[in-house]
Design an enzyme around this catalytic site. Structure first.
Site, PDB file in Angstrom:
ATOM      1  N   LYS A   1       0.992  -1.211   0.070  1.00 41.30           N
ATOM      2  CA  LYS A   1       0.198   0.071  -0.057  1.00 41.30           C
ATOM      3  C   LYS A   1       0.927   1.407  -0.146  1.00 41.30           C
ATOM      4  CE  LYS A   1      -3.801   1.986   2.363  1.00 41.30           C
ATOM      5  NZ  LYS A   1      -4.902   1.794   3.735  1.00 41.30           N
TER       6      LYS A   1
ATOM      7  N   SER B   1      -9.832   1.643   2.623  1.00 39.51           N
ATOM      8  CA  SER B   1      -8.939   2.743   1.758  1.00 39.51           C
ATOM      9  C   SER B   1      -7.719   1.608   1.139  1.00 39.51           C
ATOM     10  CB  SER B   1      -8.324   3.590   2.702  1.00 39.51           C
ATOM     11  OG  SER B   1      -7.274   2.886   3.762  1.00 39.51           O
TER      12      SER B   1
ATOM     13  N   SER C   1     -10.278  -0.652   6.728  1.00 42.03           N
ATOM     14  CA  SER C   1      -9.812  -0.395   5.651  1.00 42.03           C
ATOM     15  C   SER C   1      -8.738  -1.944   5.155  1.00 42.03           C
ATOM     16  CB  SER C   1      -8.529   0.777   5.460  1.00 42.03           C
ATOM     17  OG  SER C   1      -9.445   1.921   5.250  1.00 42.03           O
TER      18      SER C   1
HETATM   19  N1  GLN Z   1     -13.351   4.083   5.814  1.00 44.91           N
HETATM   20  C1  GLN Z   1     -13.039   4.363   7.056  1.00 44.91           C
HETATM   21  C2  GLN Z   1     -12.581   6.051   7.019  1.00 44.91           C
HETATM   22  O1  GLN Z   1     -12.831   6.637   5.956  1.00 44.91           O
HETATM   23  C3  GLN Z   1     -11.641   3.693   7.425  1.00 44.91           C
HETATM   24  C4  GLN Z   1     -10.744   4.021   6.809  1.00 44.91           C
HETATM   25  C5  GLN Z   1      -9.235   3.286   7.204  1.00 44.91           C
HETATM   26  O2  GLN Z   1      -9.247   2.244   7.980  1.00 44.91           O
HETATM   27  N2  GLN Z   1      -7.963   3.750   6.873  1.00 44.91           N
HETATM   28  O3  GLN Z   1     -11.949   6.494   7.803  1.00 44.91           O
END
Ligand code: GLN
Length: 485
Positions: free
Chosen positions: A76, A151, A175
């Site tokens: 990532k 994400s 995410s």
């Molecule tokens: N979807 C959640 C957010 O937008 C979690 C994102 C994540 O786990 N990095 O914050």
């Protein structure tokens, strides 16, 4: 080769069925062929990959190989990689070449793994659909008109399309697990403090945790054997011995007590998703587990709590991007204030700015007690719910996401709807617990994920429980048709 698990690729490398260079070229070819359709890589590090592969082949020949030596991986683009652009999918870091490796990256290098490239993601890991990336959205390999989740959407899409055997991700509110569910993968969010955050660009420091996205629980265990461990460079890293995550995978499940929270099966859960998750829990029962209905009454506050805590921490973490030290700088600033304002205004995307504003507001004098302090209290209540549950049960099972992958564009203009796609994953981060998502079926051709939540440092148990299910089912082995060959 692209349909094999890491466990079997590692065996092939050891037996000399193929070299790491051949394996790496195979995946690079697939990336060249399919990345245009999926956009799951921001940067493909072809030269680094081939150099890593040749060095791995040397180690394999010399008998100095680790389990992951010669295995290609995608990382990532939130993990700093020495000499390679680390963008966090933001215009702010479009020109940023990290001067050092994150500890996770360093560990994979030491194990002899090969880096294929840097995976697309939501900007600064804020999102659930991989639509907030400066480099454009990522397609879901099961249906490219749908989102892969976020994400870590690029990581998940790359693995699901077999453009990489496995990938790293990070999970602040879901995410790793949510994209794993929407793409049909195994994704593990470890206990907070288990995997070093050093060199992992910070979003919400008290929630962020790196972990693996893989085809199988066994592969995730192999990755965890490298990723987990104490790091003195991360002050929240926990100094506990790391077990061999592969050691207990085949144990029987007899006597396992599974808690099923009634709050995870209420309004908002897609009926077909709920049925498949219940069927998976039924399968565990047949395998010897006992099912106990439990309640996690405070988890209904987890989304509002998270959306105060995470933005508050992000507003503080992202204040370092000022256009002065590194990253994007606006053209011809008239004075220092103009430099700050325009660099941040032009460098950050809309969702990131929304979070910074919410967080700054929640932390400001006069509002701190009403929002941030209140959220911290709720966070404790949510953790206490889990603590009580783990007296009665060993693990907790439920859906990872309320629906299967949604259509691109569907929720982009409705942040609340987008935030609700993490409704079942967020509480786990607030409590700092480990949890895994594994594929448990398909609804209208789209994968569904089963979430298994464990007590602190119970990653080995989660991987074991997931592995046993994968011995009985083949959902994890399905390949999206368009990426079969
Ligand atoms: N979807 C959640 C957010 O937008 C979690 C994102 C994540 O786990 N990095 O914050």
């Amino acid at each position: 080769m692209h349909k094999q698990s890491i466990a079997s690729l590692a065996q092939g490398l050891r037996q000399g069925d193929f070299s790491s260079e051949e394996l790496t070229r195979h995946f690079l070819d697939r990336i060249h062929r399919y990345n245009g359709a999926l956009n799951c890589f921001i940067t493909v590090t072809e030269e680094v990959a081939l150099a890593d592969a040749r060095e791995a082949d040397r180690r394999l020949r010399a008998g100095e190989a680790h389990a992951l030596t010669g295995i290609p991986l995608a990382h990532k683009d939130i993990f700093c990689t020495d000499g390679v652009r680390t963008s966090c999918a933001s215009r702010m870091l479009d020109n940023f070449i990290a001067p050092y490796d994150a500890t996770v990256i360093q560990s994979f290098k030491a194990a002899g793994a090969v880096m294929l490239g840097k995976a697309n993601m939501d900007e600064f890991a804020m999102g659930s659909s991989n639509e907030t990336s400066y480099y454009g959205p990522v397609g879901n390999p099961w249906d490219t008109a749908r989102v892969p989740g976020g994400s870590s959407g690029g990581s998940a899409a790359a693995v699901a399309a077999r453009l990489a055997p496995a990938a790293t991700g990070t999970d602040t509110g879901g995410s790793i697990r949510q994209p794993a569910a929407l793409c049909g993968l195994t994704g593990l969010k470890p206990t907070y403090g288990r995997v070093s955050r050093y060199g992992m660009i910070a979003f919400a420091s008290s929630l962020d945790q790196g972990g693996p996205l893989a085809l199988t629980a066994q592969d995730a265990a192999l990755l965890m054997n490298v990723m987990a461990g104490f790091d003195e460079k991360d002050s929240t890293s926990i100094d506990q011995p790391v077990p061999d995550y592969c050691a207990a995978l085949d144990q029987p499940l007899d006597g396992l007590r599974i808690g099923v929270p009634r709050e995870f099966f209420g309004d908002g859960l897609d009926a077909a998703v709920g049925e498949l998750v219940q069927a998976a829990i039924g399968q565990y029962q047949r395998m010897g587990a006992a099912i106990v209905e439990i309640s996690l009454p405070n988890t209904r506050y987890s989304a509002p709590t998270y959306y105060v805590v995470a933005p508050a921490e992000c507003s503080s973490n992202l204040s370092r991007f000022d256009g002065v030290r590194y990253g994007y700088r606006c053209e011809d600033p008239v004075d220092l204030m103009d430099l700050y304002k325009r660099s941040r205004g032009e460098g950050f995307g809309a969702e990131v700015k929304r979070r910074i504003m919410i967080g700054t507001y929640a932390l400001s004098a006069g509002y701190y007690d009403a929002y941030y302090l209140k959220a911290q209290k709720l966070r404790q209540l949510i953790s206490d719910d889990f603590k009580k549950a783990f007296v009665e049960v060993d693990v907790i099972m439920g859906p990872t996401t309320p629906t299967t992958a949604f259509a691109a564009g569907d929720k982009l203009n409705d942040p609340i709807q987008m935030y609700l796609s993490d409704i079942y994953t967020i509480a786990v981060n607030l409590a700092g617990l480990p949890a895994i998502s594994i594929p448990c079926g398909f609804s209208a051709g789209l994968p569904v994920g089963l979430q298994i939540i464990g007590g602190y440092f119970k990653e080995a148990q989660l991987l074991h429980i997931a592995h046993r299910y994968q011995q009985e089912t083949d959902w994890h082995a399905r390949v999206p048709e368009a990426f079969e060959t």
